[in-house]
Design a protein around this motif. Structure first.
Motif, PDB file in Angstrom:
ATOM      1  N   LYS A  47     -10.047   7.834   1.488  1.00 11.10           N
ATOM      2  CA  LYS A  47      -9.782   9.281   1.534  1.00 11.10           C
ATOM      3  C   LYS A  47     -10.127   9.754   2.940  1.00 11.10           C
ATOM      4  O   LYS A  47     -11.107   9.287   3.529  1.00 11.10           O
ATOM      5  N   THR A  48      -9.328  10.668   3.483  1.00 14.05           N
ATOM      6  CA  THR A  48      -9.465  11.072   4.880  1.00 14.05           C
ATOM      7  C   THR A  48      -9.483  12.583   5.022  1.00 14.05           C
ATOM      8  O   THR A  48      -8.678  13.285   4.400  1.00 14.05           O
ATOM      9  N   PHE A  49     -10.392  13.066   5.882  1.00 16.97           N
ATOM     10  CA  PHE A  49     -10.441  14.479   6.257  1.00 16.97           C
ATOM     11  C   PHE A  49     -10.561  14.528   7.779  1.00 16.97           C
ATOM     12  O   PHE A  49     -11.511  13.974   8.341  1.00 16.97           O
ATOM     13  N   ARG A  50      -9.616  15.197   8.442  1.00 12.80           N
ATOM     14  CA  ARG A  50      -9.581  15.150   9.910  1.00 12.80           C
ATOM     15  C   ARG A  50      -9.191  16.507  10.483  1.00 12.80           C
ATOM     16  O   ARG A  50      -8.244  17.142  10.036  1.00 12.80           O
ATOM     17  N   GLY A  51      -9.975  16.943  11.495  1.00 17.04           N
ATOM     18  CA  GLY A  51      -9.687  18.201  12.173  1.00 17.04           C
ATOM     19  C   GLY A  51      -9.319  17.964  13.626  1.00 17.04           C
ATOM     20  O   GLY A  51     -10.012  17.227  14.335  1.00 17.04           O
ATOM     21  N   LEU A  82      -5.350  20.393  10.518  1.00 16.16           N
ATOM     22  CA  LEU A  82      -6.199  19.791   9.493  1.00 16.16           C
ATOM     23  C   LEU A  82      -5.368  18.781   8.713  1.00 16.16           C
ATOM     24  O   LEU A  82      -4.256  19.094   8.267  1.00 16.16           O
ATOM     25  N   ASN A  83      -5.898  17.555   8.566  1.00 15.58           N
ATOM     26  CA  ASN A  83      -5.234  16.499   7.799  1.00 15.58           C
ATOM     27  C   ASN A  83      -6.082  16.116   6.602  1.00 15.58           C
ATOM     28  O   ASN A  83      -7.293  15.929   6.719  1.00 15.58           O
ATOM     29  N   ILE A  84      -5.437  15.977   5.440  1.00 16.00           N
ATOM     30  CA  ILE A  84      -6.082  15.475   4.229  1.00 16.00           C
ATOM     31  C   ILE A  84      -5.230  14.329   3.703  1.00 16.00           C
ATOM     32  O   ILE A  84      -4.026  14.506   3.469  1.00 16.00           O
ATOM     33  N   GLY A  85      -5.840  13.143   3.562  1.00 18.47           N
ATOM     34  CA  GLY A  85      -5.037  11.991   3.178  1.00 18.47           C
ATOM     35  C   GLY A  85      -5.731  11.072   2.201  1.00 18.47           C
ATOM     36  O   GLY A  85      -6.938  11.190   1.938  1.00 18.47           O
ATOM     37  N   GLN A  93       0.820  -1.213   0.000  1.00 18.04           N
ATOM     38  CA  GLN A  93       0.000   0.000   0.000  1.00 18.04           C
ATOM     39  C   GLN A  93       0.855   1.265   0.000  1.00 18.04           C
ATOM     40  O   GLN A  93       2.046   1.233   0.341  1.00 18.04           O
ATOM     41  N   LEU A  94       0.214   2.360  -0.367  1.00 16.86           N
ATOM     42  CA  LEU A  94       0.802   3.695  -0.279  1.00 16.86           C
ATOM     43  C   LEU A  94      -0.139   4.568   0.524  1.00 16.86           C
ATOM     44  O   LEU A  94      -1.315   4.690   0.192  1.00 16.86           O
ATOM     45  N   TRP A  95       0.376   5.155   1.612  1.00 16.48           N
ATOM     46  CA  TRP A  95      -0.402   6.082   2.428  1.00 16.48           C
ATOM     47  C   TRP A  95       0.205   7.473   2.252  1.00 16.48           C
ATOM     48  O   TRP A  95       1.428   7.643   2.315  1.00 16.48           O
ATOM     49  N   ASN A  96      -0.614   8.477   2.048  1.00 21.39           N
ATOM     50  CA  ASN A  96      -0.080   9.841   1.958  1.00 21.39           C
ATOM     51  C   ASN A  96      -0.997  10.801   2.689  1.00 21.39           C
ATOM     52  O   ASN A  96      -2.218  10.614   2.712  1.00 21.39           O
ATOM     53  N   GLU A  97      -0.405  11.801   3.289  1.00 15.95           N
ATOM     54  CA  GLU A  97      -1.177  12.767   4.081  1.00 15.95           C
ATOM     55  C   GLU A  97      -0.494  14.119   4.058  1.00 15.95           C
ATOM     56  O   GLU A  97       0.732  14.224   4.116  1.00 15.95           O
ATOM     57  N   ILE A  98      -1.312  15.164   3.965  1.00 16.92           N
ATOM     58  CA  ILE A  98      -0.840  16.544   4.092  1.00 16.92           C
ATOM     59  C   ILE A  98      -1.414  17.104   5.386  1.00 16.92           C
ATOM     60  O   ILE A  98      -2.617  16.989   5.642  1.00 16.92           O
ATOM     61  N   GLN A  99      -0.565  17.692   6.213  1.00 16.52           N
ATOM     62  CA  GLN A  99      -0.975  18.225   7.505  1.00 16.52           C
ATOM     63  C   GLN A  99      -0.766  19.744   7.536  1.00 16.52           C
ATOM     64  O   GLN A  99       0.295  20.237   7.159  1.00 16.52           O
TER      65      GLN A  99
END
Length: 266
Positions: free
Chosen positions: A77-81, A55-58, A36-42
């Motif tokens: 797909k992930t959206f996290r506050g 705020l995280n978008i992954g 797998q490939l996991w990626n996230e921008i914080q």
């Protein structure tokens, strides 16, 4: 820079511990392996001396049982506050609300399973000369849809230990490379969507990061997960890429204001 003998001993012990767990997990029973490939921008924003927001978008990609292609499926797909409170130099308390758009996630099943997740978290830091050791405790409430299109609540507890050491400096700042290693245990309540076993998984991470500036950093790690499941154990080998921005809007505004001031002076 001279090496710290104590930190070298700690790092060797952690590496041996990780190697033992990986070997044990891989050898345990009949397993299916996924790449797998996991990626996230914080995006982090300091509010005051005690509080910060994040705020995280992954997104995640995965191979399947029939295809080794790591980009075969876009599974999540992930959206996290987040809200963070710095209780003391050693304690950081946090909470978050997140939405996970799950689809074809191997551990859940080949169906769409949207999920709302709430969590309470505490991190305790053991500040040492030359490296940082921390332990993280997190309690999650997962409200997610199963294969019968019914929503279930899953309680999950996570316990992590993490080691971080700067390579070319004693502190984290612009231009510094750092090594990072962690191990995390997951425990959960039993449900249809995630299975009935109490032990959810073990996640191992090892990798490195680089600070492009004091407020921008990139981290690349290798993650190994062992997941015991009712219909067959799973092993996940993942590349995890994380890019973090601290006070991005504030820094851009400050830079633009500085340029406007310089131009007007000319």
């Amino acid at each position: 820079m001279s090496c710290n003998p104590t930190s070298n001993i700690v790092l060797k012990n952690i590496c041996c511990f990780i190697a033992t767990l990986v070997t044990t997990g891989i050898c345990y029973g009949q397993s299916t392996t996924y790449n797998q490939l996991w990626n996230e921008i914080q995006f982090n924003r300091t509010l005051n001396d005690k509080w910060s927001a994040e705020l995280n978008i992954g997104g995640s990609y995965s191979s399947t049982e029939s295809s080794p292609n790591i980009f075969e499926k876009n599974i999540q797909k992930t959206f996290r506050g987040w809200g963070h409170y710095y209780l003391s130099p050693r304690w950081k308390l946090s909470t978050f609300i997140a939405y996970f758009d799950n689809k074809d996630v191997p551990e859940i099943g080949q169906f769409k399973s949207p999920e709302w997740r709430f969590a309470l978290q505490g991190i305790y830091y053991f500040h040492k000369t030359g490296y940082t050791l921390s332990t993280r405790m997190r309690l999650e409430l997962r409200h997610m849809r199963n294969g019968n299109e019914e929503y279930e609540n899953v309680l999950r507890y996570r316990q992590q230990i993490k080691y971080l050491q700067p390579i070319n400096s004693k502190v984290l700042r612009e231009g510094v490379i750092y090594a990072v290693a962690s191990d995390e245990l997951f425990f959960k309540s039993g449900t249809k969507v995630t299975g009935l076993r109490f032990f959810d998984r073990n996640r191992l991470n090892i990798g490195a990061g680089y600070l492009l500036t004091d407020d921008i950093q990139i981290e690349l790690t290798y993650a190994n997960e062992y997941l015991p499941r009712d219909n067959g154990n799973q092993i996940v080998n993942a590349a995890a890429l994380t890019i973090s921005f601290n006070n991005l809007y504030k820094n851009i505004s400050k830079k633009l204001h500085k340029n406007e001031t310089t131009t007007s002076d000319e």
